[in-house]
Design an enzyme around this catalytic site. Sequence first.
Site, PDB file in Angstrom:
ATOM      1  N   TYR A 199       0.841  -1.203   0.000  1.00 19.27           N
ATOM      2  CA  TYR A 199       0.000   0.000   0.000  1.00 19.27           C
ATOM      3  C   TYR A 199       0.877   1.254   0.000  1.00 19.27           C
ATOM      4  O   TYR A 199       1.882   1.328   0.714  1.00 19.27           O
ATOM      5  CB  TYR A 199      -0.906  -0.040   1.228  1.00 19.27           C
ATOM      6  N   ASP A 202      -0.835  -7.072   7.331  1.00 20.85           N
ATOM      7  CA  ASP A 202      -1.914  -6.152   6.972  1.00 20.85           C
ATOM      8  C   ASP A 202      -3.031  -6.977   6.332  1.00 20.85           C
ATOM      9  O   ASP A 202      -2.887  -7.491   5.230  1.00 20.85           O
ATOM     10  CB  ASP A 202      -1.378  -5.103   5.996  1.00 20.85           C
TER      11      ASP A 202
END
Length: 312
Positions: free
Chosen positions: A140, A214
């Site tokens: 990300y 994550d």
Amino acid sequence: AQHSTLKRMADTSAAAGPHAAGDVADSRDSKGLQASNRSKGFKGFGTDAIHAGQPPDAGTGAVMVPISLATTFYQSSPGQHSGYEYSRSDNPTRHAFEDAIAKVENGKYACAFASGCAATASLLQLLESGQEVIVHEDMYGGTYRLLHKVSVPFANIRIVTVDLTNPANLKAALTDKTRMVWLETPTNPLLTVLDIAELCREAHSRSGVIVVTDNTFATPFFQRPLDHGSDVVMHSVSKYINGHSDVIMGAAATNSKELYDRLRFVQKVWEQYRAPSTATSPCAASRRCMCAWSGTTKTPPPSQSTSWPTQR
């Protein structure tokens, strides 16, 4: 592409059969608060999503979590209180959301943060100057910026980027200075799926290495990284857990009391938390979203990351 990836994950998990969550002790029983539903160990994922951390209000019987706007709480004498003293340290509404996140991730403890990036930044505070964090080559953008634009120049953290679709690459990258392995699966934006269990085994072959996963894109309905050896699982709650594009929030869950205490300290001193008024939204939204996910398969799936096809 993302929908196809998640659908394959759901189909694979459904074929493996239902998942039964085990009993998990309430992390804050010492505060003398009403016992959390988290200790009951519901067997259905949908039931956990609806009830965990959300018992009826002891004072009024309200079935929805009340918003506690108090900044300070009553103390019978200095240091003597019922579990809350100042909302920067803890708040009943935020506490309920943290209990819910811990339960659906099959963890014991959780911390809520102002955003997913705030959760990431707080987790990176577990590192010391000169230490290394190993990351996958796709991640990300917010995580990339925090690592390369903040951690490297201001905290002297070394970032080691490798292709983690091959666990052997992780083994080769580990050094005596490695203190964290940061996993993201499926990744944002390429949706690469990593083998959490195998990567955790490799990482933990070195003493003192923390694995953070994550889990934003998969959500705990499709995978529970703590079940596969991850030390911490984190989320940008703003995305699928909340699901309605109306809340910015982050969260991290763990089974380690030591890591939880360190994260709570960072959460408190950095004030990396959400206001009580926003903590109620993902509590309610998680009920809707997680139950909606449950409709994608006949039975709630187990956490089986190793059975998914690895993508490039």
